[in-house]
Design a protein around this motif. Structure first.
Motif, mmCIF file in Angstrom:
data_model
loop_
_atom_site.group_PDB
_atom_site.id
_atom_site.type_symbol
_atom_site.label_atom_id
_atom_site.label_comp_id
_atom_site.label_asym_id
_atom_site.label_seq_id
_atom_site.Cartn_x
_atom_site.Cartn_y
_atom_site.Cartn_z
ATOM 1 N N ARG A 51 0.903 -1.053 0.035
ATOM 2 C CA ARG A 51 0.010 0.149 0.033
ATOM 3 C C ARG A 51 0.894 1.319 0.039
ATOM 4 N N THR A 52 1.915 1.424 0.842
ATOM 5 C CA THR A 52 2.555 2.599 1.067
ATOM 6 C C THR A 52 4.081 2.354 0.738
ATOM 7 N N GLY A 53 4.748 1.296 0.084
ATOM 8 C CA GLY A 53 6.037 1.338 -0.121
ATOM 9 C C GLY A 53 6.350 1.866 -1.389
ATOM 10 N N THR A 54 7.471 2.500 -1.469
ATOM 11 C CA THR A 54 8.067 2.955 -2.978
ATOM 12 C C THR A 54 8.462 1.833 -3.835
ATOM 13 N N PRO A 55 8.438 1.746 -5.225
ATOM 14 C CA PRO A 55 8.771 0.446 -6.041
ATOM 15 C C PRO A 55 9.913 -0.172 -5.349
ATOM 16 N N GLU A 56 10.876 0.575 -5.130
ATOM 17 C CA GLU A 56 12.247 -0.169 -4.552
ATOM 18 C C GLU A 56 11.886 -0.716 -3.313
ATOM 19 N N GLN A 57 11.214 -0.319 -2.344
ATOM 20 C CA GLN A 57 10.920 -1.106 -1.199
ATOM 21 C C GLN A 57 10.047 -2.103 -1.295
ATOM 22 N N VAL A 58 9.096 -2.081 -2.456
ATOM 23 C CA VAL A 58 8.419 -3.439 -2.696
ATOM 24 C C VAL A 58 9.257 -4.332 -3.399
ATOM 25 N N ASP A 59 10.288 -4.009 -4.166
ATOM 26 C CA ASP A 59 11.109 -5.073 -4.648
ATOM 27 C C ASP A 59 12.164 -5.632 -3.372
ATOM 28 N N GLU A 60 12.525 -4.840 -2.743
ATOM 29 C CA GLU A 60 13.216 -5.422 -1.460
ATOM 30 C C GLU A 60 12.312 -6.190 -0.752
ATOM 31 N N GLY A 61 10.894 -5.932 -0.448
ATOM 32 C CA GLY A 61 10.050 -6.876 0.476
ATOM 33 C C GLY A 61 9.975 -8.170 -0.228
ATOM 34 N N VAL A 62 10.045 -8.136 -1.698
ATOM 35 C CA VAL A 62 9.736 -9.172 -2.383
ATOM 36 C C VAL A 62 10.869 -10.290 -2.269
ATOM 37 N N ALA A 63 11.948 -9.517 -2.024
ATOM 38 C CA ALA A 63 13.361 -10.289 -2.097
ATOM 39 C C ALA A 63 13.395 -11.031 -0.446
ATOM 40 N N VAL A 64 12.894 -10.331 0.364
ATOM 41 C CA VAL A 64 12.772 -10.943 1.894
ATOM 42 C C VAL A 64 11.832 -11.978 1.720
ATOM 43 N N LEU A 65 10.503 -11.892 1.072
ATOM 44 C CA LEU A 65 9.606 -12.914 1.176
ATOM 45 C C LEU A 65 10.076 -14.165 0.295
ATOM 46 N N GLU A 66 10.397 -14.092 -0.911
ATOM 47 C CA GLU A 66 11.241 -15.209 -1.473
ATOM 48 C C GLU A 66 12.291 -15.953 -0.864
ATOM 49 N N ASP A 67 13.098 -15.168 0.091
ATOM 50 C CA ASP A 67 14.080 -15.752 0.821
ATOM 51 C C ASP A 67 13.520 -16.663 1.921
ATOM 52 N N ALA A 68 12.300 -15.930 2.672
ATOM 53 C CA ALA A 68 11.734 -16.668 3.547
ATOM 54 C C ALA A 68 11.247 -18.013 3.158
ATOM 55 N N ARG A 69 10.425 -17.739 1.966
ATOM 56 C CA ARG A 69 9.923 -18.971 1.337
ATOM 57 C C ARG A 69 11.022 -20.121 1.319
ATOM 58 N N ARG A 70 11.988 -19.941 0.641
ATOM 59 C CA ARG A 70 13.223 -20.653 0.602
ATOM 60 C C ARG A 70 13.586 -21.357 1.869
ATOM 61 N N LYS A 71 13.842 -20.366 2.899
ATOM 62 C CA LYS A 71 14.293 -21.123 4.184
ATOM 63 C C LYS A 71 13.186 -22.015 4.876
ATOM 64 N N LEU A 72 11.949 -21.632 4.667
ATOM 65 C CA LEU A 72 10.923 -22.165 5.218
ATOM 66 C C LEU A 72 10.860 -23.914 4.693
ATOM 67 N N TYR A 73 10.978 -23.837 3.074
ATOM 68 C CA TYR A 73 11.081 -25.321 2.757
ATOM 69 C C TYR A 73 12.443 -25.751 2.991
ATOM 70 N N ALA A 74 13.682 -25.312 3.382
ATOM 71 C CA ALA A 74 14.629 -25.858 3.627
ATOM 72 C C ALA A 74 14.531 -26.614 4.989
ATOM 73 N N ILE A 75 13.509 -25.634 5.724
ATOM 74 C CA ILE A 75 13.560 -26.342 7.178
ATOM 75 C C ILE A 75 12.690 -27.828 7.216
ATOM 76 N N LEU A 76 11.707 -27.715 6.278
ATOM 77 C CA LEU A 76 11.021 -28.811 5.795
ATOM 78 C C LEU A 76 11.867 -30.186 5.298
ATOM 79 N N ALA A 77 12.915 -29.609 4.474
ATOM 80 C CA ALA A 77 13.601 -30.660 3.935
ATOM 81 C C ALA A 77 14.616 -31.327 5.176
ATOM 82 N N GLU A 78 14.820 -30.580 5.844
ATOM 83 C CA GLU A 78 15.635 -31.099 7.264
ATOM 84 C C GLU A 78 15.136 -32.236 7.943
ATOM 85 N N GLY A 79 13.758 -32.157 7.860
ATOM 86 C CA GLY A 79 13.108 -33.132 8.825
ATOM 87 C C GLY A 79 12.553 -34.447 7.941
#
Length: 189
Positions: A161-189
């Motif tokens: 809603r309120t982020g600049t295009p650059e902030q949105v791009d940075e947020g997407v990168a954080v979310l993509e990284d979080a998704r990968r890390k969550l799948y990595a946790i599942l892969a460990e178990g």
């Protein structure tokens, strides 16, 4: 860096402020919410589990039906809260079998184990209580992941809603990284 999630992601699309960038965020929040509403551990437990839980709780002290329902929910960390439609018929069945008695106290039926019920509770005492296996997770942890997910979705919506295009791009990168890390946790178990 693109702010679009790959197929199967959160559905943000490739909009970077053009059109309605929030449409995908709200869709993702609804999808996230419905996923957590269907989380493991909140499904029905086996009929024998209700019976075992009732007997186990009544071995500790006499209780009325609502207390039994609340206590199971509390002890399972919210993973299992049997309905009145499963607890009260179980109480009636246990009474019919002579394992419990009901006494009217303050307008409510309070249930207690009979001698036969005490004997059955002693036999079952060696097994884990049914609420200990509800969701196969430690009590209290079941509520943590959905809460964190909803808070993340809320922060994501605010960024969209309120982020600049650059902030949105940075947020997407954080979310993509979080998704990968969550799948990595599942892969460990």
């Amino acid at each position: 860096m693109s702010n679009a999630f790959p197929s199967g992601g959160f559905g943000f699309g490739a909009s970077n402020g053009a059109g309605n960038p929030l449409a995908g965020v709200w869709e993702a929040m609804d999808q996230l919410r419905s996923t957590f509403e269907q989380r493991p551990g909140t499904s029905r437990m086996a009929r024998g589990d209700v019976r075992a839980a009732v007997i186990s709780l009544l071995a500790e002290k006499p209780m009325h039906g609502y207390q039994i329902i609340s206590e199971i929910g509390e002890r399972s960390g919210g993973a299992w809260k049997p309905s009145a439609g499963s607890v009260y018929p179980t109480l009636q069945l246990l009474a019919d079998e002579g394992l419990i008695t009901a006494e009217e106290q303050g307008g409510r039926k309070t249930y207690s184990l009979t001698d036969a019920g005490i004997a059955e509770s002693e036999e079952a005492a060696a097994k884990p209580a049914p609420w200990e296996n509800a969701g196969n997770r430690a009590p209290g942890h079941l509520a943590l992941l959905p809460k964190a997910g909803m808070e993340l979705a809320s922060a994501t919506a605010q960024l969209a809603r309120t982020g600049t295009p650059e902030q949105v791009d940075e947020g997407v990168a954080v979310l993509e990284d979080a998704r990968r890390k969550l799948y990595a946790i599942l892969a460990e178990g």
